[in-house]
Design a protein around this motif. Structure first.
Motif, mmCIF file in Angstrom:
data_model
loop_
_atom_site.group_PDB
_atom_site.id
_atom_site.type_symbol
_atom_site.label_atom_id
_atom_site.label_comp_id
_atom_site.label_asym_id
_atom_site.label_seq_id
_atom_site.Cartn_x
_atom_site.Cartn_y
_atom_site.Cartn_z
ATOM 1 N N LYS A 177 -4.408 3.409 -6.451
ATOM 2 C CA LYS A 177 -4.175 3.207 -5.020
ATOM 3 C C LYS A 177 -4.649 1.804 -4.624
ATOM 4 C CE LYS A 177 -2.722 7.446 -4.389
ATOM 5 N NZ LYS A 177 -1.286 7.712 -4.139
ATOM 6 N N TYR A 178 -3.786 1.107 -3.865
ATOM 7 C CA TYR A 178 -4.042 -0.278 -3.466
ATOM 8 C C TYR A 178 -4.470 -0.331 -2.008
ATOM 9 C CZ TYR A 178 -2.638 -5.130 -2.187
ATOM 10 O OH TYR A 178 -2.587 -6.413 -1.736
ATOM 11 N N ARG A 179 -5.546 -1.066 -1.742
ATOM 12 C CA ARG A 179 -5.960 -1.336 -0.365
ATOM 13 C C ARG A 179 -6.342 -2.811 -0.265
ATOM 14 N NH1 ARG A 179 -10.568 0.532 0.811
ATOM 15 N NH2 ARG A 179 -11.197 1.359 -1.218
ATOM 16 N N VAL A 180 -6.101 -3.414 0.901
ATOM 17 C CA VAL A 180 -6.470 -4.806 1.091
ATOM 18 C C VAL A 180 -7.017 -4.999 2.499
ATOM 19 C CG1 VAL A 180 -4.147 -5.475 1.830
ATOM 20 C CG2 VAL A 180 -5.690 -7.199 0.874
ATOM 21 N N THR A 211 0.827 -1.211 0.000
ATOM 22 C CA THR A 211 0.000 0.000 0.000
ATOM 23 C C THR A 211 0.857 1.255 0.000
ATOM 24 O OG1 THR A 211 -1.759 -1.149 1.188
ATOM 25 C CG2 THR A 211 -1.787 1.253 1.269
ATOM 26 N N ASP A 212 1.975 1.200 0.731
ATOM 27 C CA ASP A 212 2.869 2.357 0.823
ATOM 28 C C ASP A 212 3.776 2.498 -0.383
ATOM 29 O OD1 ASP A 212 1.764 2.921 3.268
ATOM 30 O OD2 ASP A 212 3.384 1.974 4.430
ATOM 31 N N GLY A 213 3.725 1.536 -1.297
ATOM 32 C CA GLY A 213 4.579 1.596 -2.475
ATOM 33 C C GLY A 213 6.011 1.190 -2.207
ATOM 34 N N ASN A 214 6.223 0.453 -1.113
ATOM 35 C CA ASN A 214 7.570 0.039 -0.728
ATOM 36 C C ASN A 214 7.780 -1.408 -1.166
ATOM 37 O OD1 ASN A 214 9.963 -0.721 0.581
ATOM 38 N ND2 ASN A 214 9.576 0.702 2.275
ATOM 39 N N ALA A 215 8.282 -1.585 -2.388
ATOM 40 C CA ALA A 215 8.427 -2.922 -2.956
ATOM 41 C C ALA A 215 9.422 -3.765 -2.176
ATOM 42 C CB ALA A 215 8.843 -2.818 -4.416
ATOM 43 N N ALA A 216 10.518 -3.156 -1.765
ATOM 44 C CA ALA A 216 11.546 -3.920 -1.045
ATOM 45 C C ALA A 216 11.018 -4.460 0.270
ATOM 46 C CB ALA A 216 12.774 -3.040 -0.819
ATOM 47 N N LYS A 217 10.279 -3.639 1.002
ATOM 48 C CA LYS A 217 9.748 -4.062 2.296
ATOM 49 C C LYS A 217 8.671 -5.126 2.123
ATOM 50 C CE LYS A 217 8.303 -2.092 6.723
ATOM 51 N NZ LYS A 217 7.996 -0.835 7.446
ATOM 52 N N ALA A 218 7.841 -4.977 1.067
ATOM 53 C CA ALA A 218 6.829 -5.991 0.801
ATOM 54 C C ALA A 218 7.492 -7.317 0.451
ATOM 55 C CB ALA A 218 5.911 -5.541 -0.330
ATOM 56 N N ALA A 219 8.514 -7.263 -0.378
ATOM 57 C CA ALA A 219 9.198 -8.484 -0.798
ATOM 58 C C ALA A 219 9.875 -9.177 0.372
ATOM 59 C CB ALA A 219 10.213 -8.158 -1.889
#
Length: 538
Positions: free
Chosen positions: A99-102, A67-75
């Motif tokens: 915008k992404y929400r889950v 959601t925050d656009g932080n690809a590294a942290k998501a990965a």
């Protein structure tokens, strides 16, 4: 406190809150002094044993980072960090502006020794269009080396994605297009393309704006769309197709741009009447619609009409001997040939090719008063059309009141006036075997004929064709001989006090008829030169 565990104690309002961060940064517990009960799938074996983060905590960490656009942290929350980082990065770029929400669902009970579990997730994207896109997916969780991880597959992004695919949002235009005859979009810069017609065209076709749509697709590694996941179809408005031919238009524009005087070219398809080019240079545009509307004396190009009228009357054929003295007095009018050249007695076809004023002045003098007017209409001169996108004038040939007027009219002087548009139509009539084509500029909007088009009798057209060819092979336009099967007629049209003259060439090659005018060009030589530049470029 040993090296494996650090405790941060915060004193606030007399209450103690503690966060124990174990090795690897896992949250063990947080609260007011006592540890909570373990979540499903987590372990708590005592204060001295750090617990692993629960499946829901890890899943939420992935969702929050995405959601925050932080690809590294998501990965980092997955079990395939490099692959996931690349895929998340690419999807975030492909869904730029969205915008992404889950919303994660409940975690099912997990046994203490379980290594897998699933968490339902409801995903909502707020798309750049403002539309929501919703779907359900599943976070598959795996435990490895005492750590829960989100199991990475492309289906984590969307359940219909295949291996290696990522998300992309593709806006879809609903706008129609203004196209040329080849289906190529016409440049929006009217100063760069067909400036003489574009303002009127855009008014005629009106708005081409439709309602936009969009697609969300799965793309492969090469960014090629593979799967359409969701779509809102665009509502496409009409398109409009101009009859202009870009190659012909560009060649015509380049030819007139090389002339310092006002200059214009109009080209038509001889069969359909479709307008292939309308070009005029900056000096002409500063004056007005020279190509389509402003009237000028046609000079000797009008001898096409005079010759046709004489042939139709039965007075002559193309091989009939006619006199071509250097000058002659006909009625009260004395007219010379250019430079007073004298051919003596020659066939009509040669007098036409060499543009004998004395011959055609005599032929017109012997015609009835309205003969040139009616014959000119057979060529389309004097006809009126409502053509979407442009205003045109083919010319005027009023009935002559006396012999002197008929003499002047017969050589394209006097009261006879026309336009490059009108003369291109006349040439197209001859090339088309006598049938006057109906000119058109926008294919979707038919032209209205406001005048009946009688057409030229086939016999007259058949007589003119070899005469016009001879103009190029051995007459006044031999400079055009290198440019293929060109047929036509030159014209030097005096105006005002007679010291100035316009230059004309009117003709056809193949299925293209055209007319060239150089205002105050001095003689037909100026128009022949422009015609050569035009034809040579094609």
């Amino acid at each position: 406190m040993d090296e494996r565990t650090r405790r941060r104690v915060l004193i606030a309002g007399g209450l103690t809150a503690a966060v124990v961060i174990g090795i690897g940064g896992a949250v063990v517990w947080a609260g007011t002094g006592s540890a909570p009960h373990p979540e499903p799938g987590s372990q708590a074996t005592g204060a001295s044993t750090p617990a692993m983060a629960s499946p829901s905590t890890v899943a939420q960490a992935f969702a929050t980072a995405f959601t925050d656009g932080n690809a590294a942290k998501a990965a980092a929350a997955t079990d395939a960090e490099p692959v996931a980082a690349a895929a998340v990065t690419k999807s975030l770029a492909g869904m730029s502006g969205a915008k992404y929400r889950v919303q994660l669902g409940a975690v099912p009970p997990v046994a203490g020794d379980a290594t897998t579990t699933s968490i339902p997730a409801d995903v909502t994207w707020s798309l750049p269009s403002g539309d929501p896109w919703k779907y359900r997916t599943t976070f598959e969780m795996k435990r490895d080396d005492r750590q829960w991880r989100v199991h990475w597959t492309s289906a984590l992004l969307h359940p219909k994605l295949g291996d290696g695919q990522t998300l992309a949002y593709l806006p879809q235009s609903g706008d129609g297009a203004l196209l040329d005859r080849a289906g190529t979009p016409v440049p929006t810069d009217t100063g760069a393309y067909a400036a003489a017609v574009m303002p009127g065209v855009r008014t005629a076709v009106g708005s081409l704006n439709g309602s936009p749509g969009w697609k969300v697709v799965g793309v492969d590694a090469a960014d090629a769309p593979v799967t359409t996941l969701e779509e809102m179809a665009a509502v496409v408005t009409k398109s409009a197709t101009l009859t202009l031919d870009k190659a012909v238009q560009d060649a015509a524009q380049a030819a007139v741009d090389g002339v310092p005087q006002e200059a214009a070219i109009v080209a038509l398809d001889t069969k359909s009447g479709e307008i292939l080019a309308v070009a005029q240079n900056a000096p002409a545009s500063a004056t007005g619609p020279v190509a389509l509307g402003y009237l000028h004396e046609p000079g000797s190009t009008f001898k096409m009409v005079t010759a046709a009228a004489a042939v139709e009357s039965g007075a002559v054929g193309i091989d009939t001997p006619v006199e071509c003295p250097g000058e002659a007095t006909i009625g009260t009018r004395r007219i010379p040939n250019e430079g007073k050249f004298d051919l003596g007695t020659v066939p009509l076809r040669k007098a036409f090719a060499q543009s004998c004023n004395t011959t055609f002045g005599k032929l017109s003098a012997d015609l009835p008063a309205g003969a040139l007017t009616s014959t000119a209409l057979q060529f389309g001169i004097g006809a009126d059309f409502t053509i979407a996108g442009i205003t045109t004038n083919t010319g005027k040939v009023p009935p002559a009141q006396d012999v002197a007027e008929r003499v002047e009219d017969g050589i394209g002087q006097g009261k006879v006036q026309t336009t490059p548009f009108g003369m291109a139509l006349a040439a197209a009539t001859v090339a088309n075997g006598g049938a006057t084509p109906v000119p058109q500029l926008i294919r979707e909007i038919p032209t209205v004929k406001n005048t009946d088009l009688p057409g030229l009798p086939a016999a007259a057209a058949q007589a003119l064709r070899p005469m016009m060819r001879e103009v190029v092979t051995s007459g006044t336009a031999t400079g055009l001989a290198p440019f293929g099967q060109v047929s036509g007629k030159t014209g030097t049209a005096q105006f005002g006090d007679g010291t100035g003259a316009h230059g004309w060439f009117v003709g056809y090659r193949g299925t293209m008829a055209f007319a060239v005018l150089v205002v105050n060009g001095g003689s037909s030589k100026a128009a022949v030169a422009v015609s050569g530049t035009f034809l040579g470029a094609l």
